[in-house]
Design an enzyme around this catalytic site. Structure first.
Site, short mmCIF file in Angstrom:
data_model
loop_
_atom_site.label_atom_id
_atom_site.label_comp_id
_atom_site.label_asym_id
_atom_site.label_seq_id
_atom_site.Cartn_x
_atom_site.Cartn_y
_atom_site.Cartn_z
N CYS A 81 0.85 -1.20 0.00
CA CYS A 81 0.00 0.00 0.00
C CYS A 81 0.88 1.25 0.00
CB CYS A 81 -0.97 0.02 1.18
SG CYS A 81 -1.80 -1.53 1.51
N ASP A 119 -9.85 -2.59 -5.55
CA ASP A 119 -8.87 -1.65 -5.00
C ASP A 119 -9.17 -0.26 -5.54
OD1 ASP A 119 -6.69 -0.24 -4.13
OD2 ASP A 119 -5.20 -1.71 -4.75
N HIS A 164 -7.81 -4.32 -1.61
CA HIS A 164 -6.66 -3.50 -1.22
C HIS A 164 -6.19 -3.93 0.18
CE1 HIS A 164 -4.06 -0.01 -1.23
NE2 HIS A 164 -4.43 0.20 0.01
#
Ligand SMILES: *[C@@H]1O[C@H](CO)[C@@H](O)[C@H](O)[C@H]1NC(C)=O
Ligand SMILES: *[C@@H]1O[C@H](CO)[C@@H](O)[C@H](O)[C@H]1NC(C)=O
Ligand SMILES: *[C@@H]1O[C@H](CO)[C@@H](O)[C@H](O)[C@H]1NC(C)=O
Length: 262
Positions: free
Chosen positions: A151, A198, A230
């Site tokens: 991330c 995501d 995500h």
């Protein structure tokens, strides 16, 4: 005797004759810890806290700099995944990118201002911390450094493999805020694991990232995992077979990438 029994009998005899006692090598999921107690230690070096996880096997030639999501090294799953890289044979170091104050577990916490948090932890702040983690690995005697990021940290895995930044290859799972220029300026191979769902890296952006990677001269890989969201590279719901497969495969994707290119 049926054919299958015959071949099983012949195989048994063959195995006995050849003395095959060792099981065949497979992707060994036993080195991955999803739960439990982290085995690494924290060290404060040059003003930055590093989570350090050491391999139990021979002295590693390759070190991994592990770049966390916004939940930081304080999140157990980040420490546990760093430990899994150590069990794969890499001296692994994760810098505390948020100086002891990562994002809260609930990003919708009304007292948390995401915009302000991200602004306070841009490249001007993160790059020097990552450089210290890479310097720690070099001082420990590794020849090469691989960057793995998740991330928030995925962007920095890319930045770390730019010319002169110290990493020799990069892996990023569901990178956020990754800029076009940061893709085009990689000076080493880069691999990406993408989630099906995501909002920070939707399909259109994924296609752009592929096109940008294709415009570099580096080896690259983009792999998409079904049933994932995500964050899955670290925070998958491992009770869900698709998410568990995605998280474990993203880990092996990184390990294979480093074995091949570092
Ligand atoms: C969040 O931080 C940004 C940047 O510092 C600021 O402009 C904004 O007003 C803040 N939002 C809230 C709800 O406090
Ligand atoms: C890739 O390079 C070609 C040729 O220079 C260019 O036309 C294209 O716009 C580039 N694509 C991206 C995504 O940068
Ligand atoms: C995790 O996955 C399992 C199996 O699909 C499901 O029953 C459970 O509700 C999920 N947990 C969360 C927190 O989403």
């Amino acid at each position: 005797m049926r054919a299958s029994s015959t071949s099983l009998l012949l195989w048994s005899i063959g195995s006995a004759v050849l003395g095959l006692t060792k099981s065949c090598p497979i992707a060994d999921t036993s080195i991955i810890a999803h739960t439990g107690t982290p085995v690494g230690t924290e060290e404060v070096v040059d003003g930055v806290t590093l989570y350090v996880s050491k391999p139990g096997c021979k002295a590693p030639k390759v070190g991994v700099v592990y770049l966390t999501d916004v939940f930081g090294i304080q999140l157990a799953e980040n420490k546990l995944l760093a430990d899994s890289f150590a069990r794969a044979g890499y001296l692994t170091v994760a810098p505390d990118l948020f100086n002891g104050t990562p994002a809260p577990s609930d990003l919708n916490d009304p007292t948390f201002n995401t915009t302000a948090f991200l602004a306070a932890h841009g490249p001007d702040v993160a790059d020097p911390l990552i450089a210290k983690a890479i310097a720690y690995l070099r001082a420990a005697g590794v020849d090469k450094v691989a960057a793995t990021g998740y991330c928030y940290g995925g962007r920095y895995a890319f930045r770390s493999v730019a010319e002169g930044k110290g990493a020799d290859a990069a892996f990023a799972a569901h990178p956020s805020l990754l800029e076009d220029g940061e893709i085009l300026t990689i000076a080493g191979p880069a691999s990406v694991a993408a989630a099906e769902t995501d909002s920070l890296m939707p399909p259109a952006r994924r296609a752009q990232i592929e096109a940008l990677l294709a415009n570099t001269t580096q080896p690259y890989q983009v792999s998409l995992y079904s049933g994932t969201q995500h964050g899955f590279g670290v925070r998958a719901n491992v009770s869900d077979p698709e998410q568990k497969f995605g998280k474990e495969s993203a880990f092996f994707q990184a390990v294979r990438w480093f074995e091949a290119w570092v």
